[in-house]
Design an enzyme around this catalytic site. Structure first.
Site, PDB file in Angstrom:
ATOM      1  N   MET A 139     -12.067   4.539  -0.977  1.00  0.00           N
ATOM      2  CA  MET A 139     -12.546   4.900   0.469  1.00  0.00           C
ATOM      3  C   MET A 139     -13.201   6.181   0.419  1.00  0.00           C
ATOM      4  SD  MET A 139      -9.787   3.529   2.875  1.00  0.00           S
ATOM      5  CE  MET A 139      -8.471   3.491   1.375  1.00  0.00           C
ATOM      6  N   GLY A 193      -2.820  -3.466   9.327  1.00  0.00           N
ATOM      7  CA  GLY A 193      -2.129  -4.172  10.352  1.00  0.00           C
ATOM      8  C   GLY A 193      -1.304  -5.375   9.963  1.00  0.00           C
ATOM      9  N   HIS A 237      -1.269  -1.213  -4.255  1.00  0.00           N
ATOM     10  CA  HIS A 237      -2.664  -0.999  -3.705  1.00  0.00           C
ATOM     11  C   HIS A 237      -2.539   0.564  -3.531  1.00  0.00           C
ATOM     12  CE1 HIS A 237      -5.892  -1.885  -0.846  1.00  0.00           C
ATOM     13  NE2 HIS A 237      -5.430  -0.797  -0.052  1.00  0.00           N
ATOM     14  N   ASP A 259      -6.638  -6.210   4.637  1.00  0.00           N
ATOM     15  CA  ASP A 259      -5.995  -4.785   4.521  1.00  0.00           C
ATOM     16  C   ASP A 259      -6.112  -4.399   5.941  1.00  0.00           C
ATOM     17  OD1 ASP A 259      -5.156  -2.161   3.957  1.00  0.00           O
ATOM     18  OD2 ASP A 259      -6.771  -1.655   2.647  1.00  0.00           O
ATOM     19  N   ASP A 279      -4.652   3.799  -2.073  1.00  0.00           N
ATOM     20  CA  ASP A 279      -5.571   3.999  -1.192  1.00  0.00           C
ATOM     21  C   ASP A 279      -6.170   5.463  -1.589  1.00  0.00           C
ATOM     22  OD1 ASP A 279      -5.925   1.974   0.730  1.00  0.00           O
ATOM     23  OD2 ASP A 279      -3.978   2.306   1.353  1.00  0.00           O
ATOM     24  N   SER A 298       0.839  -1.186   0.077  1.00  0.00           N
ATOM     25  CA  SER A 298       0.072   0.018  -0.105  1.00  0.00           C
ATOM     26  C   SER A 298       0.695   1.370  -0.098  1.00  0.00           C
ATOM     27  CB  SER A 298      -0.824  -0.057   1.178  1.00  0.00           C
ATOM     28  OG  SER A 298      -1.479   1.306   1.580  1.00  0.00           O
ATOM     29  N   MET A 348      -8.832   8.316  -0.624  1.00  0.00           N
ATOM     30  CA  MET A 348      -9.769   8.707   0.482  1.00  0.00           C
ATOM     31  C   MET A 348     -10.369  10.239   0.355  1.00  0.00           C
ATOM     32  SD  MET A 348      -7.486   7.452   3.839  1.00  0.00           S
ATOM     33  CE  MET A 348      -6.435   5.885   3.882  1.00  0.00           C
ATOM     34  N   MET A 388     -11.366  -5.540   5.776  1.00  0.00           N
ATOM     35  CA  MET A 388     -10.780  -4.559   6.399  1.00  0.00           C
ATOM     36  C   MET A 388     -10.377  -5.052   8.065  1.00  0.00           C
ATOM     37  SD  MET A 388     -10.078  -2.179   4.194  1.00  0.00           S
ATOM     38  CE  MET A 388      -9.263  -1.144   5.657  1.00  0.00           C
ATOM     39  N   GLY A 398       1.269  -1.818   4.206  1.00  0.00           N
ATOM     40  CA  GLY A 398       1.871  -0.458   3.948  1.00  0.00           C
ATOM     41  C   GLY A 398       2.968  -0.019   4.904  1.00  0.00           C
ATOM     42  N   SER A 399       2.592   0.172   6.067  1.00  0.00           N
ATOM     43  CA  SER A 399       3.824   0.563   6.873  1.00  0.00           C
ATOM     44  C   SER A 399       4.616  -0.555   7.404  1.00  0.00           C
ATOM     45  CB  SER A 399       3.153   1.158   8.339  1.00  0.00           C
ATOM     46  OG  SER A 399       2.374  -0.013   8.852  1.00  0.00           O
ATOM     47  N   GLY A 448      -8.746   4.433   6.959  1.00  0.00           N
ATOM     48  CA  GLY A 448      -8.287   6.071   7.130  1.00  0.00           C
ATOM     49  C   GLY A 448      -7.244   6.030   7.512  1.00  0.00           C
ATOM     50  N   PHE A 449      -6.381   5.166   7.861  1.00  0.00           N
ATOM     51  CA  PHE A 449      -4.901   5.540   8.291  1.00  0.00           C
ATOM     52  C   PHE A 449      -4.242   4.346   8.227  1.00  0.00           C
ATOM     53  CE2 PHE A 449      -7.615   8.610  10.163  1.00  0.00           C
ATOM     54  CZ  PHE A 449      -7.039   9.892   9.837  1.00  0.00           C
ATOM     55  N   GLY A 450      -2.826   4.410   7.999  1.00  0.00           N
ATOM     56  CA  GLY A 450      -1.823   3.394   8.250  1.00  0.00           C
ATOM     57  C   GLY A 450      -1.320   3.154   9.467  1.00  0.00           C
ATOM     58  N   GLY A 451      -0.816   2.234   9.666  1.00  0.00           N
ATOM     59  CA  GLY A 451      -0.014   2.124  11.021  1.00  0.00           C
ATOM     60  C   GLY A 451      -1.000   1.645  12.187  1.00  0.00           C
ATOM     61  N   HIS A 508      -8.171   1.071  -4.137  1.00  0.00           N
ATOM     62  CA  HIS A 508      -9.281   0.948  -2.977  1.00  0.00           C
ATOM     63  C   HIS A 508      -9.905   2.275  -2.694  1.00  0.00           C
ATOM     64  CE1 HIS A 508      -9.484   0.024   1.492  1.00  0.00           C
ATOM     65  NE2 HIS A 508     -10.652   0.124   1.222  1.00  0.00           N
TER      66      HIS A 508
HETATM   67  C1  DX5 Z   1      -6.165   1.926   5.562  1.00  0.00           C
HETATM   68  C2  DX5 Z   1      -5.745   1.592   4.158  1.00  0.00           C
HETATM   69  C3  DX5 Z   1      -4.658   0.593   4.175  1.00  0.00           C
HETATM   70  C4  DX5 Z   1      -3.551   1.175   4.887  1.00  0.00           C
HETATM   71  C5  DX5 Z   1      -2.887  -0.023   5.590  1.00  0.00           C
HETATM   72  O1  DX5 Z   1      -7.413   2.567   5.527  1.00  0.00           O
HETATM   73  O2  DX5 Z   1      -6.931   1.018   3.441  1.00  0.00           O
HETATM   74  O3  DX5 Z   1      -4.610   0.050   2.983  1.00  0.00           O
HETATM   75  O4  DX5 Z   1      -2.364   1.410   3.943  1.00  0.00           O
HETATM   76  O5  DX5 Z   1      -1.767   0.238   6.349  1.00  0.00           O
HETATM   77  P1  DX5 Z   1      -0.894  -0.570   7.184  1.00  0.00           P
HETATM   78  O6  DX5 Z   1      -0.502  -2.006   6.394  1.00  0.00           O
HETATM   79  O7  DX5 Z   1       0.173   0.154   7.803  1.00  0.00           O
HETATM   80  O8  DX5 Z   1      -1.892  -0.998   8.063  1.00  0.00           O
HETATM   81 ZN    ZN Z   2      -6.187  -0.065   1.431  1.00  0.00          ZN
END
Ligand code: DX5
Ligand code: ZN
Length: 208
Positions: A65, A170, A32, A168, A34, A8, A36, A134, A190-191, A139-142, A63
């Protein structure tokens, strides 16, 4: 089922997306993206013009959102999306939106937030290329992986769904193993990848 890894780019450097993708692209299966809108989720990222600037030959899995995805699907298709995934919670007529994507010659997918059950999408599984489960609030990574989402994967396979089951949120080496064991085949991270000292090693650790 072959395990596919989809980094991501939410956690990549937005000022150097093509460079960050180039560095890992021969080790993963797709990218991937994202999207938003600040309404469906409390964060804003990128739109179709940025997707259009991505130069990789890897498939782009977008993706969405966003609210009212039907208004923007054509833009994302024209921008080079290979697959467009919408949220069931954002669609008034989910089947129509999924068909709209297909009519543009793009693969489709449907995503479910943690609070949404598999029964909400049961009726469209016959026309869907991917279900994206999900394992964090979008909304956010990490954020931390929600282990109690794992039964959704089993439930989908028990319903006979043979398409991609993407996970998707964590994902790291440990949570990826749990997802693979439950029957998921598409791992988004992602992270864990972009925050790693060695991004390529991180990708291989997800394959098991
Ligand atoms: C969150 C995104 C994810 C995000 C995952 O809303 O849809 O794709 O990038 O990030 P990690 O892998 O850091 O949880
Ligand atoms: Zn995503």
């Amino acid at each position: 089922m072959k395990i596919k890894i989809s980094p991501s780019i939410l956690s990549a450097d937005f000022g150097a997306l093509n460079k960050d993708i180039e560095e890992i692209q021969s080790h993963c299966d797709q990218i991937h993206v994202d999207v938003m809108d600040g309404h469906f989720v409390p964060n804003i990222t990128i739109g179709a013009p940025v997707v259009k600037c991505l130069t990789t030959a890897l498939p782009l899995n977008v993706h969405l959102m966003i609210e009212n995805p039907e208004k923007y699907i054509e833009d994302f298709a024209k921008a080079g999306s290979d697959r467009i995934v919408v949220h069931v919670e954002a669609c008034k007529d989910l089947r129509a939106v999924l068909e709209q994507i297909k009519e543009l010659d793009v693969e489709n997918g449907v995503s479910i937030k943690p609070g949404t059950s598999v029964s909400e999408i049961k009726d469209v599984l016959d026309i869907v290329d991917e279900v994206l489960v999900m394992t964090v609030e979008p909304g956010f990574g990490g954020q931390s992986f929600m282990e109690d989402m794992l039964p959704k994967i089993k439930e989908l396979r028990e319903l006979g769904f043979e398409g991609d089951i993407g996970i998707d949120g964590g994902i790291n080496a440990d949570t990826a193993r749990l997802c693979r064991e439950a029957g998921a085949n598409l791992l988004i991270a992602g992270s864990y990848i972009f925050g790693a000292e060695n991004r390529v090693d991180a990708i291989y650790s997800l394959r098991g």
